[in-house]
Design an enzyme around this catalytic site. Structure first.
Site, PDB file in Angstrom:
ATOM      1  N   GLY B  71       1.964   2.480   3.490  1.00  0.00           N
ATOM      2  CA  GLY B  71       1.064   1.754   4.379  1.00  0.00           C
ATOM      3  C   GLY B  71       1.644   0.421   4.832  1.00  0.00           C
ATOM      4  O   GLY B  71       1.474   0.026   5.987  1.00  0.00           O
ATOM      5  N   SER B 199      -2.574   6.124   4.725  1.00  0.00           N
ATOM      6  CA  SER B 199      -1.653   6.410   3.633  1.00  0.00           C
ATOM      7  C   SER B 199      -2.272   7.393   2.649  1.00  0.00           C
ATOM      8  O   SER B 199      -3.432   7.251   2.273  1.00  0.00           O
ATOM      9  CB  SER B 199      -1.313   5.104   2.919  1.00  0.00           C
ATOM     10  OG  SER B 199      -0.622   5.373   1.724  1.00  0.00           O
ATOM     11  N   GLY B 200      -1.485   8.378   2.235  1.00  0.00           N
ATOM     12  CA  GLY B 200      -2.012   9.447   1.396  1.00  0.00           C
ATOM     13  C   GLY B 200      -2.284   9.055  -0.047  1.00  0.00           C
ATOM     14  O   GLY B 200      -3.096   9.682  -0.716  1.00  0.00           O
ATOM     15  N   THR B 237      16.326  10.053   6.772  1.00  0.00           N
ATOM     16  CA  THR B 237      15.988  11.401   6.342  1.00  0.00           C
ATOM     17  C   THR B 237      14.531  11.439   5.914  1.00  0.00           C
ATOM     18  O   THR B 237      14.091  10.637   5.098  1.00  0.00           O
ATOM     19  CB  THR B 237      16.894  11.809   5.161  1.00  0.00           C
ATOM     20  OG1 THR B 237      18.251  11.792   5.601  1.00  0.00           O
ATOM     21  CG2 THR B 237      16.544  13.200   4.652  1.00  0.00           C
ATOM     22  N   CYS B 325      -2.247  -5.524  -4.542  1.00  0.00           N
ATOM     23  CA  CYS B 325      -0.861  -5.873  -4.308  1.00  0.00           C
ATOM     24  C   CYS B 325      -0.484  -7.194  -4.939  1.00  0.00           C
ATOM     25  O   CYS B 325       0.678  -7.498  -5.098  1.00  0.00           O
ATOM     26  CB  CYS B 325      -0.580  -5.935  -2.820  1.00  0.00           C
ATOM     27  SG  CYS B 325      -0.247  -4.303  -2.213  1.00  0.00           S
TER      28      CYS B 325
END
Lengths: 407, 407
Positions: B71, B199-200, B237, B325
């Site tokens: 995120g 975000s997962g 990638t 955070c």
């Protein structure tokens, strides 16, 4: 059908031991490493263990390794981050012309923002000339970025010598070592670099984790601002499973480097030595000796890379046509252009890269299946039939030297 | 010992079905999605399936969803990427004061580069005032970034109304919806946003994959330059296992949203309603109704958050002290400061967030273990004993209103 994976410079199979190390962090140990409770602490411990493993592989201190999500991110962070941090000192950077796109395009982005970028040419083997490097350095040069080894043609640069020249001028030096770390010994102090990019997915680690080594004292402005993760240099919840896998891959790579190096070199050299005996007009790209142990890159005349690629794919042989990152872009490789491969011949280029999982019988299979594919493609080629009839190449412009880098 | 994980706004447990979907891409399907051979095609197919699942969850078109690593990266890409792309048009952006650090610090970085940033205040519930927003917009405003919901206090903004004001002025609008997507219905067209972060790892997906929705036609300069991945907007990638997991998590979230919403709301409301009956001088932070279904945030007077946190941890109850955070940063939360919680009371704040995996007996356990912890801490507190003796609070400056946001 037999499957032979020879695209290991794009991505390697993940070592089973790496996956096993990751699984608990996908599953029961799901804490955020920044959470201070016991479940967070497990993730934090795993994060720091991985950092130690990664630092150990390249001879760095643990607090000099910063995790990112991929090699491209590390390269962007190095190039843009240093540029932003030192722009008051100067706005000139130097990169080689055969860098990975993530370095080249980061440099291009900087040039749009008022930086001057010098692109160093390379010789027919892909080596940067020390003289060109010396001439490129100026009073306002703040960064040089030259890869350790080239993913596509396998050439290993003389980073130690390059570093001496750069450090004499007190300029920062970054090397993209994605292609080399894990395969050959890499030590940041021996190389004399200030920043170094490495990524686990090229040596049996998972996708999603890479790192940037930043020598203590070197400043880097973050790409991703926000939280306090990675010493404030890379915000975002740490991808613990991938980082744990990366760390384990580093540990295994160090412990088993010698035996893997021998194995890769053996497999590589079989293809490099035996294929040209079975296919005419086939030329090795890259340096014959200063070369990654896993890299085989040939230009095959009178055929197109795409044709070889597709027929090989049908046989279960997975290779790369062009550079890994550009393979869907279908552009002529900038690396082959830089080493001055003739465009007509370069179109028939094919990159094969071996891993510790490849076996001799797979090489046998390639040696048996590849030559008839080339023959079939040549049988359809008007260029080839013209050449066979007349001994002359069509569309060969002045100065074309088909075997320029193979003598 | 019983373990009760109530730190689901930092990170959720990954759904077993998500892990099962990921495993083949960690293991046998290890191809690089940019490789054109059959093994690469499997990864590419998986990538595009995940993109469809992600787009479907937020009502976007498949080609408007760009995968990133987290995120924070999406937020940085949105804020810095739009700023860079539209800087010729204007150099003013507007953000709310309670944004996630990845938006706030991205904005701060821009302000160092010559942008002007307006930080919108919020009311005592954390809501942005539409009047303040209107006043903040200027001719050179190019972007407004206001979160959909706040991770810490759970307040949901009136994004639809906010959007109308912004779109009247033809300004781009980004919302950080990390806290809301997957938990409550989110549709980019209903919200009227141009960019949206999700975000997962906040709704049972894995770490390492997130996305940025970018409405067709909106320009964004990449943070990570290089390859052609993600339409040239995010090189590197692709982390296929994580992205596959993210996609699966999106699919599950959509299919099971209603039942999960009911369950979360039930668990949340038990804590919100029952805890204050057991603990005196405890005040809910955030909006009482316009609130995420998983969020419980209390300020508990006469104790410190860290003390509660540590004692709860010893009982196997994992919560957050301060914002997720910043929890290792040990700073007073910027969100509680912005909603004007008194510093003395705010120090005793605790965030609990429930998930679909929490059970009623876990809530019972918290309701039984939490109150004696608070009592024990208060028994050690000179502030509390003074208050008990005199009925007066120590160090209460003028204007302190302890219950300012709880009436």
């Amino acid at each position: 059908m037999k499957q032979v994976y020879l695209d290991n410079q794009s991505n390697t199979q993940v070592d089973r031991r790496v996956i096993d190390e990751m699984l608990p962090y996908l599953d029961e140990n799901y804490g955020n490493a920044q959470s201070m409770h016991s479940l967070g602490a497990k993730s934090k411990d795993a994060l720091e263990k991985a950092r130690m493993q990664a630092a150990d592989l390249i001879g760095a201190n643990i607090n000099e390794v910063y995790f990112t999500s991929c090699g491209s991110e590390s390269n962007n962070l190095a190039v843009k981050g240093v540029a932003e941090a030192y722009k008051q000192k100067g706005k000139h950077i130097v990169v080689s012309g055969i860098e990975h796109f993530s370095v080249l395009y980061a440099a291009k982005r900087l040039s749009q923002g008022g930086f001057e970028v010098t692109y160093l040419p390379v010789d027919k083997y892909g080596a940067v000339s020390l003289d060109d490097l010396k001439k490129s350095l100026k009073d306002n040069t703040i960064l040089v970025s030259i890869q350790h080894a080239n993913t596509e043609i396998g050439t290993i640069q003389s980073i130690g010598e390059i570093s001496k020249i750069i450090k004499e001028r007190n300029i920062l030096f970054h090397t993209d070592a994605v292609a080399s770390v894990g395969l050959i010994p890499v030590n940041v102090n021996d190389l004399g670099v200030d920043l170094l990019t490495f990524s686990g997915s090229q040596f049996y680690g998972p996708k999603g984790a890479a790192a940037l080594y930043v020598r203590k004292g070197v400043k880097v402005v973050p790409l991703i601002d926000g939280g306090i993760q990675e010493g404030g240099r890379r915000a975002g919840t740490e991808n613990i499973p991938a980082i744990v896998g990366f760390g384990k891959a580093c540990e295994i790579a160090k412990a088993e480097m010698e035996q893997n190096h021998g194995k890769l070199t053996h497999l590589r050299d079989r293809l490099i030595k035996e294929l040209p005996g079975k296919i005419e007009y086939m030329y090795l790209n890259g340096h014959p000796e200063k070369r990654l142990p896993n890299n085989i890159n040939f230009s095959v005349e009178f055929v197109e890379g795409e044709g070889m690629f597709l027929f090989l794919d049908q046989k279960g042989i997975y290779v790369t046509s062009g550079s890994a990152c550009a393979s869907r872009a279908l552009k002529m490789s900038h690396v082959l252009t830089a080493i001055n491969v003739d465009a007509a011949v370069g179109q028939g280029s094919i990159l094969m890269s071996v891993s510790k999982y490849n076996k001799d019988d797979e090489i046998d299979y390639v040696l048996s299946e590849f030559p008839p594919i080339v023959q079939k493609l040549r049988d359809m080629s008007p260029l080839y039939s013209h050449f066979k009839k007349t001994g002359k190449r069509l569309e060969a412009g002045p100065g074309t030297d088909y075997e320029h880098n193979h003598k």
